[in-house]
Design a protein around this motif. Structure first.
Motif, PDB file in Angstrom:
ATOM      1  N   UNK A  67      -9.172  -1.159   7.655  1.00 44.47           N
ATOM      2  CA  UNK A  67      -8.133  -0.640   6.758  1.00 44.47           C
ATOM      3  C   UNK A  67      -7.301  -1.817   6.224  1.00 44.47           C
ATOM      4  N   UNK A  68      -6.971  -2.744   7.114  1.00 43.99           N
ATOM      5  CA  UNK A  68      -6.193  -3.923   6.705  1.00 43.99           C
ATOM      6  C   UNK A  68      -6.954  -4.702   5.632  1.00 43.99           C
ATOM      7  N   UNK A  69      -8.249  -4.884   5.871  1.00 43.48           N
ATOM      8  CA  UNK A  69      -9.089  -5.627   4.913  1.00 43.48           C
ATOM      9  C   UNK A  69      -9.107  -4.906   3.554  1.00 43.48           C
ATOM     10  N   UNK A 112       0.821   8.643   3.250  1.00 44.31           N
ATOM     11  CA  UNK A 112      -0.163   7.944   4.096  1.00 44.31           C
ATOM     12  C   UNK A 112       0.096   8.294   5.569  1.00 44.31           C
ATOM     13  N   UNK A 113       1.375   8.214   5.965  1.00 45.07           N
ATOM     14  CA  UNK A 113       1.724   8.518   7.363  1.00 45.07           C
ATOM     15  C   UNK A 113       1.351   9.958   7.703  1.00 45.07           C
ATOM     16  N   UNK A 114       1.592  10.878   6.746  1.00 41.04           N
ATOM     17  CA  UNK A 114       1.266  12.296   6.976  1.00 41.04           C
ATOM     18  C   UNK A 114      -0.224  12.500   7.157  1.00 41.04           C
ATOM     19  N   UNK A 115      -1.020  11.855   6.285  1.00 39.73           N
ATOM     20  CA  UNK A 115      -2.482  12.026   6.366  1.00 39.73           C
ATOM     21  C   UNK A 115      -3.007  11.481   7.693  1.00 39.73           C
ATOM     22  N   UNK A 143      -9.373   3.720  -3.684  1.00 40.59           N
ATOM     23  CA  UNK A 143      -8.250   2.856  -4.113  1.00 40.59           C
ATOM     24  C   UNK A 143      -6.979   3.682  -4.243  1.00 40.59           C
ATOM     25  N   UNK A 144      -7.134   4.891  -4.817  1.00 41.16           N
ATOM     26  CA  UNK A 144      -5.967   5.784  -4.955  1.00 41.16           C
ATOM     27  C   UNK A 144      -5.367   6.096  -3.573  1.00 41.16           C
ATOM     28  N   UNK A 145      -6.281   6.407  -2.627  1.00 45.68           N
ATOM     29  CA  UNK A 145      -5.817   6.749  -1.259  1.00 45.68           C
ATOM     30  C   UNK A 145      -5.098   5.559  -0.637  1.00 45.68           C
ATOM     31  N   UNK A 146      -5.653   4.371  -0.839  1.00 50.13           N
ATOM     32  CA  UNK A 146      -5.042   3.180  -0.246  1.00 50.13           C
ATOM     33  C   UNK A 146      -3.667   2.900  -0.837  1.00 50.13           C
ATOM     34  N   UNK A 181      -6.809  -2.886   2.346  1.00 46.94           N
ATOM     35  CA  UNK A 181      -5.504  -3.039   1.693  1.00 46.94           C
ATOM     36  C   UNK A 181      -5.438  -4.363   0.929  1.00 46.94           C
ATOM     37  N   UNK A 182      -5.969  -5.406   1.577  1.00 47.49           N
ATOM     38  CA  UNK A 182      -5.882  -6.739   0.964  1.00 47.49           C
ATOM     39  C   UNK A 182      -6.822  -6.885  -0.219  1.00 47.49           C
ATOM     40  N   UNK A 183      -8.066  -6.403  -0.061  1.00 49.56           N
ATOM     41  CA  UNK A 183      -9.070  -6.696  -1.087  1.00 49.56           C
ATOM     42  C   UNK A 183      -9.205  -5.601  -2.147  1.00 49.56           C
ATOM     43  N   UNK A 184      -9.131  -4.329  -1.724  1.00 43.59           N
ATOM     44  CA  UNK A 184      -9.335  -3.260  -2.712  1.00 43.59           C
ATOM     45  C   UNK A 184      -8.027  -2.867  -3.395  1.00 43.59           C
ATOM     46  N   UNK A 185      -6.953  -2.791  -2.584  1.00 42.12           N
ATOM     47  CA  UNK A 185      -5.681  -2.344  -3.158  1.00 42.12           C
ATOM     48  C   UNK A 185      -4.824  -3.536  -3.601  1.00 42.12           C
TER      49      UNK A 185
END
Ligand code: HEM
Length: 577
Positions: A59-61, A20-23, A10-13, A63-67
């Motif tokens: 990743x999209x999913x 994020x772009x750098x990683x 969650x922290x990463x998201x 972002x929506x559900x976890x973050x």
């Protein structure tokens, strides 16, 4: 543990966009250097693309559900992630190809070092890639980097190393444009060395001396039909390009499948084969990026234009299989391939699908069609025996003294004229072979030729070392007209293969219109037999000249490089001797 992992995820998201772009950029560069450079990406393209799509969706999913981001926030983040990934990957590939690639020191056009697409543009420009190669050669010399992993070599010493019987070079990814799986492709497109070696035996049986002897009278009958058409059209203009193709396809229908295509009797192309004829240009241009062609071919419906032809070949195989008589000596090439298949011989095509692919190669006899098609270029032909025959008509019309000499020799060998004709007597006139060789030297049916991949230990060509796993080719037409190897290289001098061979040092010159070694043309003897019969029968009875208003210039200068050569029309006139 699981809770902790979820917490980190969650922290990463939720990390800010810049980090994020750098990683993601670091991930892309790492993947490129440690995975994509190591595996043969083109063999796993479809799964990799699927993995990419699934990963982005995942990743999209998340972002929506976890973050718990809104849809707009998710879309913005996905745009940043994909842009950063794609841009970093492309940049990493570009830096690697320019500064670190094992062939970085080879000269060549700047953009070609980065991608194959500039080569597509060159091939598409006038569909005369062989001329573009000649121009590059003037600028860069004998060794040209024509792609990120491609080198063109214009040296005689490279020919046996790359194509010769002892060569350790293999077929490149160019051949994987139908499928990387040998069970799904023809002998021409299989890249598996063992699969190719085994299958080749079945093909070679179909072209053995004994098999060729059974084809001979049937080829003669087709040539006689051609002569009947000449008789009907005497003194009228005939398109040598189209009629050579009608003859050639009728021969292949007969000795390939035991079928009459009726091209000669109707003066029209058989509908079953018309589709193949209509889609060569874009295919050959796109084949410079084989993985793209392979991807397009997996799109449902991409092969629709060939459906009739595919169905026809499939039905013919089924019919032959149903009426198979194991006691009968095979009468055509497909029957030889089927014999291996039915008897489960080691040389058999490895699946029914690959047998069908092989049968298509027989019909198109050297046109080596791919599985997809887009575009039409009618009024031209690109079948190998046909282009060679049409080019021979061009030279006989252009050089009447060559025709006269040929006719004189034919008369000496067969004083009784047409009634005295036999293949053995015609074959004894070696000047026919000199004409065929000289035509194949100046106007080879494959202008550029096939790519080969260097072995792991690389290749030493004179003083230049070519590293391993590099796609190399020697441009056939360019090297066969190179003044270093052929005296008066641009001139049509058939005698250089006969009485002037020593004087003109032809024996040492590079000559490989049928290629050489393991992947060379199995149909060479059939092609030569057909050409010898056609030339001897026609020249014995007829004179050939350019028709009114035909200069031969368009035919001479405007052939297209569509892997196999595609020729413009050539109007000629036949008159009885
Ligand atoms: C003048 C006529 C012909 C010429 C100049 C010619 C030339 C060639 C060349 C240069 C290749 C190698 C292609 C490559 O490296 O990718 C080849 C392969 C091949 N040719 Fe021909 N060809 C002719 C006629 C024929 C005929 C009549 C057949 C009969 C079916 C035929 C069947 C094949 C096959 C099956 C292959 C693939 C061989 C393999 O990969 O082992 N060709 N030909």
């Amino acid at each position: 543990m699981a809770t902790l992992a979820m917490h980190y995820l969650k922290d990463a998201l939720k990390a800010d966009l810049t980090s994020t772009a750098g990683s993601v950029a670091i991930l892309a560069v790492t993947l490129h250097w440690f995975v994509f450079r190591v595996i043969a990406v083109e063999n796993h393209l479809a799964p990799l693309l699927w993995f990419y799509v699934v990963a982005i969706s995942g990743v999209g999913y998340a972002y929506l559900t976890l973050a718990n981001f809104s849809i707009l926030q998710t879309l913005i983040r996905l745009a940043v992630v994909t842009t950063s990934f794609n841009a970093s990957l492309i940049l990493s590939i570009a830096v690697y190809r320019l500064f670190f690639h094992r062939i970085r020191r080879f000269p060549g056009p700047f953009w070609s070092k980065l991608s194959r697409f500039p080569d597509v543009a060159l091939a598409a420009k006038e569909v005369r890639y062989y001329r573009e190669v000649a121009k590059m050669r003037e600028t860069y010399g004998d060794f040209i980097r024509t792609g990120p992993r491609e080198i063109c070599i214009v040296r005689k010493s490279a020919v046996p190393l790359i194509y010769g019987p002892q060569s350790q070079c293999l077929k490149t990814t160019w051949y994987a444009q139908v499928s990387p799986n040998p069970k799904k492709c023809s002998i021409h497109m299989t890249r598996d060395f063992d699969d190719h070696r085994k299958r080749r035996k079945a093909w070679d049986r179909g072209f053995s001396i004994k098999a060729l002897a059974t084809y001979e009278p049937r080829i003669k009958a087709k040539v006689d039909s051609f002569v009947s058409q000449i008789q009907v059209n005497e003194h009228k203009p005939l398109d040598a390009t189209a009629w050579s193709m009608f003859l050639s396809f009728d021969i292949m229908g007969e000795v390939g499948f035991g079928k009459d295509f009726n091209n000669l009797s109707t003066g029209k192309e058989n509908p079953a084969i018309r589709a193949i004829h209509e889609h060569m240009t874009v295919l050959s241009v796109l084949s410079h990026v084989p993985w793209l062609l392979y991807l397009i071919s997996s799109i449902p419906g991409a092969t629709a234009a060939y459906a009739d032809f595919f169905r026809w070949c499939g039905n013919e195989i089924d019919l032959k299989q149903k009426t198979w008589n194991p006691e009968e000596y095979p009468q055509d090439i497909v029957s030889w391939l089927l014999k291996s298949y039915v008897e489960k011989d080691i040389s058999a095509s490895p699946s029914l699908e690959s047998l069908h692919e092989d049968s298509r190669v027989v019909i198109i006899a050297g046109r080596y069609v791919y599985s997809i098609c887009f575009f039409s270029d009618t009024d031209s032909t690109s079948e190998t025996t046909a282009t060679t025959l049409a080019s021979i008509f061009f030279y006989l019309a252009k050089y009447p003294s060559t025709l006269k000499k040929l006719q004189h020799l034919l008369d000496q060998a067969m004083p009784g004229g047409a009634a005295d004709w036999s293949y053995e007597k015609a074959k004894s006139v070696t000047f026919i072979d000199d004409i065929i060789n000289e035509t194949l030297r100046l106007k080879p049916a494959l202008l550029t030729g096939g790519y080969r991949c260097t072995p792991a230990q690389g290749l030493q060509v004179d003083d230049v070392y070519i590293p391993g796993d590099i796609n190399v080719f020697v441009p056939v037409q360019l090297i066969q007209t190179d003044e270093r190897y052929y005296a008066n290289a641009q001139e049509f001098i058939p005698e250089r293969w006969g009485e002037r061979k020593d004087e003109m040092a032809t024996g040492d010159a590079p000559f490989f219109p049928f290629s050489l070694g393991a992947y060379s043309c199995p149909g060479k003897n059939l092609a030569l037999q057909s050409l010898r019969i056609a030339i001897s029968v026609i020249a014995q009875q007829y004179n050939v000249a350019f028709a009114e208003n035909e200069t031969g210039d368009d035919f001479d200068k405007n052939a297209l490089d569509t892997f196999t050569t595609t020729l413009p029309p050539l109007q000629v006139q036949f008159s009885r001797r």
